[in-house]
Design a protein around this motif. Structure first.
Motif, PDB file in Angstrom:
ATOM      1  N   GLU A  95       0.689  -1.350   0.112  1.00  0.00           N
ATOM      2  CA  GLU A  95       0.303   0.259   0.301  1.00  0.00           C
ATOM      3  C   GLU A  95       0.866   0.843  -0.039  1.00  0.00           C
ATOM      4  OE1 GLU A  95      -3.504  -1.184   2.384  1.00  0.00           O
ATOM      5  OE2 GLU A  95      -2.209  -0.736   3.418  1.00  0.00           O
ATOM      6  N   ILE A  96       1.818   0.953   0.742  1.00  0.00           N
ATOM      7  CA  ILE A  96       3.248   2.398   0.671  1.00  0.00           C
ATOM      8  C   ILE A  96       3.317   2.491  -0.190  1.00  0.00           C
ATOM      9  CG2 ILE A  96       5.360   3.314   0.987  1.00  0.00           C
ATOM     10  CD1 ILE A  96       4.204   1.566   4.597  1.00  0.00           C
ATOM     11  N   ASN A 128       3.614   6.044  -5.958  1.00  0.00           N
ATOM     12  CA  ASN A 128       4.024   5.317  -7.098  1.00  0.00           C
ATOM     13  C   ASN A 128       2.662   6.596  -7.655  1.00  0.00           C
ATOM     14  OD1 ASN A 128       4.404   4.859  -9.937  1.00  0.00           O
ATOM     15  ND2 ASN A 128       3.083   3.494  -9.753  1.00  0.00           N
ATOM     16  N   ALA A 129       1.228   6.362  -6.996  1.00  0.00           N
ATOM     17  CA  ALA A 129       0.477   7.302  -7.380  1.00  0.00           C
ATOM     18  C   ALA A 129       0.394   8.880  -7.160  1.00  0.00           C
ATOM     19  CB  ALA A 129      -1.622   6.688  -6.913  1.00  0.00           C
ATOM     20  N   GLY A 130       1.483   9.159  -5.718  1.00  0.00           N
ATOM     21  CA  GLY A 130       1.063  10.487  -5.526  1.00  0.00           C
ATOM     22  C   GLY A 130       1.747  11.543  -6.186  1.00  0.00           C
ATOM     23  N   THR A 131       1.830  12.786  -5.765  1.00  0.00           N
ATOM     24  CA  THR A 131       3.074  13.851  -6.547  1.00  0.00           C
ATOM     25  C   THR A 131       4.283  13.391  -5.654  1.00  0.00           C
ATOM     26  OG1 THR A 131       2.701  15.333  -4.433  1.00  0.00           O
ATOM     27  CG2 THR A 131       1.257  15.299  -6.014  1.00  0.00           C
ATOM     28  N   LEU A 132       4.621  12.531  -4.661  1.00  0.00           N
ATOM     29  CA  LEU A 132       6.435  12.409  -4.330  1.00  0.00           C
ATOM     30  C   LEU A 132       6.909  11.395  -4.952  1.00  0.00           C
ATOM     31  CD1 LEU A 132       5.455  13.318  -0.295  1.00  0.00           C
ATOM     32  CD2 LEU A 132       6.890  15.108  -2.739  1.00  0.00           C
ATOM     33  N   ARG A 133       6.555  10.623  -5.973  1.00  0.00           N
ATOM     34  CA  ARG A 133       6.498   9.770  -6.330  1.00  0.00           C
ATOM     35  C   ARG A 133       8.368   9.028  -6.811  1.00  0.00           C
ATOM     36  NH1 ARG A 133       2.598  11.241  -9.601  1.00  0.00           N
ATOM     37  NH2 ARG A 133       2.346  12.375 -10.822  1.00  0.00           N
ATOM     38  N   ASN A 134       8.317  10.761  -7.433  1.00  0.00           N
ATOM     39  CA  ASN A 134      10.136  10.374  -7.254  1.00  0.00           C
ATOM     40  C   ASN A 134      11.027  10.897  -6.386  1.00  0.00           C
ATOM     41  OD1 ASN A 134      10.098  10.248  -9.979  1.00  0.00           O
ATOM     42  ND2 ASN A 134       9.025  11.731 -10.586  1.00  0.00           N
ATOM     43  N   GLU A 178      10.804  10.338   2.122  1.00  0.00           N
ATOM     44  CA  GLU A 178       9.639  11.524   1.996  1.00  0.00           C
ATOM     45  C   GLU A 178       8.569  10.832   1.983  1.00  0.00           C
ATOM     46  OE1 GLU A 178      13.736  12.904   1.916  1.00  0.00           O
ATOM     47  OE2 GLU A 178      13.207  11.150   0.669  1.00  0.00           O
ATOM     48  N   HIS A 179       7.974  10.285   1.663  1.00  0.00           N
ATOM     49  CA  HIS A 179       6.833  10.352   0.522  1.00  0.00           C
ATOM     50  C   HIS A 179       5.831   9.823   2.570  1.00  0.00           C
ATOM     51  CE1 HIS A 179       3.003   8.009  -0.598  1.00  0.00           C
ATOM     52  NE2 HIS A 179       3.242   7.194  -0.830  1.00  0.00           N
ATOM     53  N   ILE A 180       6.364   8.483   3.251  1.00  0.00           N
ATOM     54  CA  ILE A 180       6.071   8.255   4.229  1.00  0.00           C
ATOM     55  C   ILE A 180       5.811   9.336   5.108  1.00  0.00           C
ATOM     56  CG2 ILE A 180       6.557   7.485   6.344  1.00  0.00           C
ATOM     57  CD1 ILE A 180       7.887   5.142   4.971  1.00  0.00           C
ATOM     58  N   PHE A 181       6.680  10.493   5.391  1.00  0.00           N
ATOM     59  CA  PHE A 181       6.306  11.330   6.140  1.00  0.00           C
ATOM     60  C   PHE A 181       5.346  12.212   5.456  1.00  0.00           C
ATOM     61  CE2 PHE A 181      11.457  11.226   8.042  1.00  0.00           C
ATOM     62  CZ  PHE A 181      10.714  10.689   9.283  1.00  0.00           C
ATOM     63  N   TYR A 182       5.487  13.132   4.365  1.00  0.00           N
ATOM     64  CA  TYR A 182       4.862  14.216   3.843  1.00  0.00           C
ATOM     65  C   TYR A 182       4.151  13.577   3.291  1.00  0.00           C
ATOM     66  CZ  TYR A 182       9.263  16.251   5.173  1.00  0.00           C
ATOM     67  OH  TYR A 182      10.315  16.804   6.413  1.00  0.00           O
ATOM     68  N   GLY A 183       3.744  12.457   2.556  1.00  0.00           N
ATOM     69  CA  GLY A 183       3.181  12.144   2.127  1.00  0.00           C
ATOM     70  C   GLY A 183       2.016  11.590   2.410  1.00  0.00           C
ATOM     71  N   LEU A 184       2.560  10.096   3.672  1.00  0.00           N
ATOM     72  CA  LEU A 184       0.970   9.641   4.277  1.00  0.00           C
ATOM     73  C   LEU A 184       1.253  10.480   5.596  1.00  0.00           C
ATOM     74  CD1 LEU A 184       2.718   5.911   3.544  1.00  0.00           C
ATOM     75  CD2 LEU A 184       0.569   7.294   2.346  1.00  0.00           C
TER      76      LEU A 184
END
Length: 105
Positions: A48-49, A54-60, A65-71
């Motif tokens: 799920e993470i 992959n679907a979010g704006t932080l995919r690159n 960063e995705h865990i802290f800021y995306g989720l």
């Protein structure tokens, strides 16, 4: 930047491009331990993470960063760290003087 370059090189060589293959991700040990802590707290699964990244704006960006800021998660340390930490500090606790009990008031 490293992730982008590796993905571009894999793509240019035709690697990992099958329709049933998600984009390549790179995770270091700290990120894996963050995911372990998330799992222990009942949070999203690794799959799920990765899918939300992959679907979010932080995919690159990195997984961290995705865990802290995306989720918007602040994962705790895995439970196994507490035992390892206590074991590592035991010789120090044994070497320190014990505190004097306070006299009764």
């Amino acid at each position: 930047m490293t992730l982008t370059v590796i993905r571009e090189r894999a793509r240019s060589r035709g690697l990992l491009q099958a329709p049933d293959t998600d984009p390549l991700e790179i995770a270091d040990i700290e990120e894996l331990e963050m995911i372990e802590g998330i799992q222990e707290d009942g949070g999203p699964s690794l799959l799920e993470i990765l899918q939300s990244k992959n679907a979010g704006t932080l995919r690159n960006t990195g997984l961290r960063e995705h865990i802290f800021y995306g989720l918007n998660l602040s994962p705790s340390k895995p439970a196994r760290h507490a035992e390892l930490f206590a074991t590592a500090l035991q010789p120090l606790f044994e070497a320190l003087p014990r505190p004097e009990p306070e006299p009764p008031a």
